[in-house]
Motif scaffolding. Sequence first.
Motif, PDB file in Angstrom:
ATOM      1  N   SER A  19       0.759  -1.289  -0.001  1.00  0.00           N
ATOM      2  CA  SER A  19       0.159  -0.184   0.074  1.00  0.00           C
ATOM      3  C   SER A  19       0.821   1.302   0.039  1.00  0.00           C
ATOM      4  O   SER A  19       0.409   2.248  -0.690  1.00  0.00           O
ATOM      5  N   LEU A  20       2.052   1.137   0.629  1.00  0.00           N
ATOM      6  CA  LEU A  20       2.804   2.485   0.696  1.00  0.00           C
ATOM      7  C   LEU A  20       3.453   2.650  -0.454  1.00  0.00           C
ATOM      8  O   LEU A  20       3.497   3.798  -0.900  1.00  0.00           O
ATOM      9  N   ILE A  21       3.774   1.683  -1.078  1.00  0.00           N
ATOM     10  CA  ILE A  21       4.516   1.789  -2.499  1.00  0.00           C
ATOM     11  C   ILE A  21       3.502   2.292  -3.493  1.00  0.00           C
ATOM     12  O   ILE A  21       3.791   2.953  -4.347  1.00  0.00           O
ATOM     13  N   LEU A  22       2.211   1.496  -3.339  1.00  0.00           N
ATOM     14  CA  LEU A  22       1.145   2.212  -4.387  1.00  0.00           C
ATOM     15  C   LEU A  22       0.824   3.510  -4.235  1.00  0.00           C
ATOM     16  O   LEU A  22       0.665   4.433  -4.938  1.00  0.00           O
ATOM     17  N   VAL A  23       1.097   4.028  -2.737  1.00  0.00           N
ATOM     18  CA  VAL A  23       0.718   5.928  -2.560  1.00  0.00           C
ATOM     19  C   VAL A  23       2.015   6.505  -3.452  1.00  0.00           C
ATOM     20  O   VAL A  23       1.810   7.500  -3.972  1.00  0.00           O
ATOM     21  N   SER A  24       3.214   5.709  -3.222  1.00  0.00           N
ATOM     22  CA  SER A  24       4.289   6.418  -3.720  1.00  0.00           C
ATOM     23  C   SER A  24       4.363   6.449  -5.246  1.00  0.00           C
ATOM     24  O   SER A  24       4.655   7.610  -6.177  1.00  0.00           O
ATOM     25  N   LEU A  25       3.606   5.542  -6.039  1.00  0.00           N
ATOM     26  CA  LEU A  25       3.331   5.437  -7.398  1.00  0.00           C
ATOM     27  C   LEU A  25       2.308   6.449  -7.920  1.00  0.00           C
ATOM     28  O   LEU A  25       2.276   7.257  -8.684  1.00  0.00           O
ATOM     29  N   LEU A  26       1.360   6.271  -6.909  1.00  0.00           N
ATOM     30  CA  LEU A  26       0.254   7.304  -7.469  1.00  0.00           C
ATOM     31  C   LEU A  26       0.898   8.825  -7.267  1.00  0.00           C
ATOM     32  O   LEU A  26       0.214   9.837  -7.886  1.00  0.00           O
ATOM     33  N   GLY A  60       9.420   4.962  -3.072  1.00  0.00           N
ATOM     34  CA  GLY A  60       8.628   3.663  -3.554  1.00  0.00           C
ATOM     35  C   GLY A  60       9.735   2.678  -3.827  1.00  0.00           C
ATOM     36  O   GLY A  60       9.569   1.542  -3.056  1.00  0.00           O
ATOM     37  N   LEU A  61      10.949   2.720  -4.381  1.00  0.00           N
ATOM     38  CA  LEU A  61      12.021   1.805  -4.635  1.00  0.00           C
ATOM     39  C   LEU A  61      12.462   1.506  -3.248  1.00  0.00           C
ATOM     40  O   LEU A  61      12.547   0.112  -2.966  1.00  0.00           O
ATOM     41  N   THR A  62      12.777   2.439  -2.281  1.00  0.00           N
ATOM     42  CA  THR A  62      13.066   1.987  -1.017  1.00  0.00           C
ATOM     43  C   THR A  62      12.331   1.272  -0.139  1.00  0.00           C
ATOM     44  O   THR A  62      12.672   0.467   0.305  1.00  0.00           O
ATOM     45  N   LEU A  63      11.184   1.357  -0.312  1.00  0.00           N
ATOM     46  CA  LEU A  63      10.116   0.803   0.443  1.00  0.00           C
ATOM     47  C   LEU A  63      10.079  -0.688  -0.055  1.00  0.00           C
ATOM     48  O   LEU A  63       9.761  -1.488   0.793  1.00  0.00           O
ATOM     49  N   GLY A  64      10.136  -0.746  -1.273  1.00  0.00           N
ATOM     50  CA  GLY A  64       9.973  -1.918  -1.978  1.00  0.00           C
ATOM     51  C   GLY A  64      11.102  -2.833  -1.461  1.00  0.00           C
ATOM     52  O   GLY A  64      11.172  -3.677  -0.975  1.00  0.00           O
ATOM     53  N   PHE A  65      12.435  -2.275  -1.283  1.00  0.00           N
ATOM     54  CA  PHE A  65      13.322  -3.090  -0.894  1.00  0.00           C
ATOM     55  C   PHE A  65      13.412  -3.326   0.553  1.00  0.00           C
ATOM     56  O   PHE A  65      13.967  -4.417   1.081  1.00  0.00           O
ATOM     57  N   LEU A  66      13.116  -2.450   1.541  1.00  0.00           N
ATOM     58  CA  LEU A  66      12.892  -2.612   2.832  1.00  0.00           C
ATOM     59  C   LEU A  66      11.894  -3.877   3.229  1.00  0.00           C
ATOM     60  O   LEU A  66      12.060  -4.723   3.797  1.00  0.00           O
ATOM     61  N   GLY A  67      10.576  -4.056   2.224  1.00  0.00           N
ATOM     62  CA  GLY A  67       9.844  -4.953   2.634  1.00  0.00           C
ATOM     63  C   GLY A  67      10.274  -6.184   2.132  1.00  0.00           C
ATOM     64  O   GLY A  67      10.029  -7.276   2.745  1.00  0.00           O
ATOM     65  N   SER A  68      11.128  -6.198   0.968  1.00  0.00           N
ATOM     66  CA  SER A  68      11.581  -7.312   0.916  1.00  0.00           C
ATOM     67  C   SER A  68      12.833  -8.164   1.833  1.00  0.00           C
ATOM     68  O   SER A  68      12.792  -9.268   2.051  1.00  0.00           O
TER      69      SER A  68
END
Length: 124
Positions: A19-26, A60-68
């Motif tokens: 959801s946080l990444i989606l918000v970043s995308l939007l 968004g990129l950073t959140l993606g890698f943190l989640g990973s």
Amino acid sequence: MNVLLVSNRFVEGGPLFMSLILVSLLLSVFFIIKGFLNVKKDEAVSIKMISLATDASLLGLTLGFLGSVLGLIQAFDVIQSIANIDSRVLAGGLKVSLLTATFGLFTFVISRIGILILRGILKE
């Protein structure tokens, strides 16, 4: 791609980070569109929107890698607690941990394409 499959992947990746990444995308898309709308009116606003879109895409990129990374830690915790690990469990855990990184990369790439086009228009 099936809408149900996309929503399943979204939930599998962890609703919080996805959801946080989606918000970043939007936000990135919003800033890029606002930049395009202000190209002729106010170039300074377009430049500011490029900066904001860049920040949102990097978030968004950073959140993606943190989640990973957090997903991998959870997967390894489960593996550590189970004596005989099935390869399907390991593969499933790795797949889920990579979903947030993939969505973060997607967010970054889509945003960067818009930013590059907007910068190209501003330099004409």
